[in-house]
Design an enzyme around this catalytic site. Structure first.
Site, mmCIF file in Angstrom:
data_model
loop_
_atom_site.group_PDB
_atom_site.id
_atom_site.type_symbol
_atom_site.label_atom_id
_atom_site.label_comp_id
_atom_site.label_asym_id
_atom_site.label_seq_id
_atom_site.Cartn_x
_atom_site.Cartn_y
_atom_site.Cartn_z
ATOM 1 C CB SER A 42 37.789 51.491 44.934
ATOM 2 O OG SER A 42 36.487 51.070 44.603
ATOM 3 C CE1 TYR A 97 37.000 47.900 49.107
ATOM 4 C CE2 TYR A 97 35.771 49.359 47.655
ATOM 5 C CZ TYR A 97 36.791 48.441 47.855
ATOM 6 O OH TYR A 97 37.598 48.084 46.798
HETATM 7 P P1 NDP Z 1 41.598 40.000 46.964
HETATM 8 O O1 NDP Z 1 40.615 39.663 48.017
HETATM 9 O O2 NDP Z 1 41.774 39.095 45.807
HETATM 10 O O3 NDP Z 1 43.016 40.294 47.602
HETATM 11 C C1 NDP Z 1 43.145 41.032 48.782
HETATM 12 C C2 NDP Z 1 44.573 40.963 49.216
HETATM 13 O O4 NDP Z 1 44.740 41.727 50.406
HETATM 14 C C3 NDP Z 1 45.029 39.556 49.510
HETATM 15 O O5 NDP Z 1 46.325 39.393 49.019
HETATM 16 C C4 NDP Z 1 45.002 39.487 51.020
HETATM 17 O O6 NDP Z 1 45.984 38.570 51.492
HETATM 18 C C5 NDP Z 1 45.368 40.907 51.396
HETATM 19 N N1 NDP Z 1 44.872 41.313 52.710
HETATM 20 C C6 NDP Z 1 43.598 41.556 53.096
HETATM 21 N N2 NDP Z 1 43.543 41.877 54.389
HETATM 22 C C7 NDP Z 1 44.825 41.830 54.846
HETATM 23 C C8 NDP Z 1 45.426 42.061 56.111
HETATM 24 N N3 NDP Z 1 44.707 42.399 57.188
HETATM 25 N N4 NDP Z 1 46.759 41.928 56.204
HETATM 26 C C9 NDP Z 1 47.507 41.557 55.138
HETATM 27 N N5 NDP Z 1 46.995 41.347 53.912
HETATM 28 C C10 NDP Z 1 45.669 41.478 53.772
HETATM 29 O O7 NDP Z 1 41.145 41.453 46.471
HETATM 30 P P2 NDP Z 1 41.522 42.323 45.193
HETATM 31 O O8 NDP Z 1 42.747 41.839 44.565
HETATM 32 O O9 NDP Z 1 40.306 42.467 44.399
HETATM 33 O O10 NDP Z 1 41.778 43.730 45.901
HETATM 34 C C11 NDP Z 1 43.052 44.308 46.048
HETATM 35 C C12 NDP Z 1 42.878 45.801 46.250
HETATM 36 O O11 NDP Z 1 42.231 46.366 45.126
HETATM 37 C C13 NDP Z 1 41.998 46.148 47.460
HETATM 38 O O12 NDP Z 1 42.497 47.319 48.072
HETATM 39 C C14 NDP Z 1 40.663 46.420 46.831
HETATM 40 O O13 NDP Z 1 39.875 47.273 47.608
HETATM 41 C C15 NDP Z 1 41.098 47.072 45.535
HETATM 42 N N6 NDP Z 1 40.111 47.082 44.486
HETATM 43 C C16 NDP Z 1 39.619 45.924 43.950
HETATM 44 C C17 NDP Z 1 38.701 45.971 42.926
HETATM 45 C C18 NDP Z 1 38.165 44.756 42.257
HETATM 46 O O14 NDP Z 1 37.264 44.889 41.429
HETATM 47 N N7 NDP Z 1 38.647 43.563 42.545
HETATM 48 C C19 NDP Z 1 38.225 47.239 42.392
HETATM 49 C C20 NDP Z 1 38.808 48.387 43.020
HETATM 50 C C21 NDP Z 1 39.712 48.303 44.027
HETATM 51 P P3 NDP Z 1 45.642 37.441 52.597
HETATM 52 O O15 NDP Z 1 44.373 36.803 52.163
HETATM 53 O O16 NDP Z 1 46.830 36.528 52.594
HETATM 54 O O17 NDP Z 1 45.526 38.190 53.875
#
Ligand code: NDP
Length: 254
Positions: A144, A157
């Site tokens: 991130s 985070y």
């Molecule tokens: P979303 O909230 O859109 O997606 C998160 C994903 O993680 C979902 O598919 C969710 O699936 C899954 N997830 C979360 N917790 C669990 C768990 N305990 N077990 C299994 N699956 C899990 O977030 P983003 O797409 O934005 O984020 C994806 C990654 O990118 C993260 O690591 C985030 O920190 C990182 N990131 C995002 C940024 C942004 O601006 N969006 C910037 C920098 C990094 P489900 O709901 O089915 O559990």
């Protein structure tokens, strides 16, 4: 020579049922990989898998909570059993809890750390023998901007995302001998469910991000597809231990 062709490769993408994970899963699938997407939400996973299959890819959705060690290990075992191996692992599942540092409970701290950092370690550990047996592999960990910068409202985070970069470097040095390349991608601000909540909770975030980002827009999940394909492909065989920002220039803005 087709250096980005992923035909015959098997990929596991945690959190691949939405947001950035789905953007990367789509890139890998379009490049020819068989993709296993992992998430907690069954309906979301089924919809995402069906969507990816429409492009002609072989896709499986597995419902699992990455905070449970045994579930992570079972996902890897299931992928190997179904598709005969594991070549690419994308550790993308992540959450944030936004508060002032003085307000977190230890449970909240642990939940963020286990979801964002420990799960990546467990998945990598489970993937290692399979990749080594197959002659090599690619691990892509999602960091991130908070791998680089502080944030007053995201202490666990930021700690988890800083840790992801150091974990990446440690694994890259340990497993280079096995032809396993381990890299981190540091997305800038991307329009997903995660940041939709952030924009509701942090006043002025939408405008501040746009103003600081040289390309003048928020990213979209598809912006991460290219780097995923590159790092998963033969083209990246000599790239390991790197932490690559994909951020529209956010991290180089003075
Ligand atoms: P979303 O909230 O859109 O997606 C998160 C994903 O993680 C979902 O598919 C969710 O699936 C899954 N997830 C979360 N917790 C669990 C768990 N305990 N077990 C299994 N699956 C899990 O977030 P983003 O797409 O934005 O984020 C994806 C990654 O990118 C993260 O690591 C985030 O920190 C990182 N990131 C995002 C940024 C942004 O601006 N969006 C910037 C920098 C990094 P489900 O709901 O089915 O559990």
């Amino acid at each position: 020579m087709q250096p980005f062709d992923l035909s015959g490769r098997v990929a596991v993408v945690t959190g691949g049922n939405g947001g950035i994970g789905l953007g990367m899963a789509r890139g890998l699938a379009d490049a020819g990989a068989t993709v296993v997407i992992v998430g907690r939400d069954k309906e979301k996973s089924e919809a995402a898998a069906a969507d990816l299959r429409r492009g002609g890819a072989k896709v499986a959705g597995i419902v699992a909570d990455v905070t449970h060690e045994q579930s992570c290990r079972s996902v890897v075992a299931a992928a190997v059993q179904a598709f005969g191996g594991l070549d690419i692992l994308v550790n993308n599942a992540g959450i944030n809890i936004r508060k002032r540092p003085e307000e977190y409970t230890i449970q909240e701290w642990n939940t963020v750390l286990v979801t964002n950092l420990s799960s990546a370690f467990v998945f990598a550990q489970a993937a290692y023998p399979e990749m080594a047996r197959g002659g090599g592999g690619k691990i892509i960990n999602i960091g991130s901007m908070m791998s680089l910068f502080g944030a007053s409202f995201a202490a666990p985070y930021a700690a988890s995302k800083g840790g992801i970069v150091q974990l990446t470097r440690a694994l890259a040095t340990a497993w280079a001998k096995d032809n396993i390349q381990v890299n981190a991608v540091l997305p800038g601000w991307i329009d997903t469910e995660l940041t939709r909540t952030a924009r509701q909770q942090v006043e002025g975030l939408e405008e501040r991000v746009r103003a600081r980002t040289p390309v003048g827009r928020w990213g979209v999940p598809e912006d991460l597809a290219g780097i995923a394909v590159f790092l998963a492909s033969r083209a990246a065989d000599f790239v390991t231990g790197a932490a690559i920002p994909v951020d529209g220039g956010y991290s180089v803005q003075g």
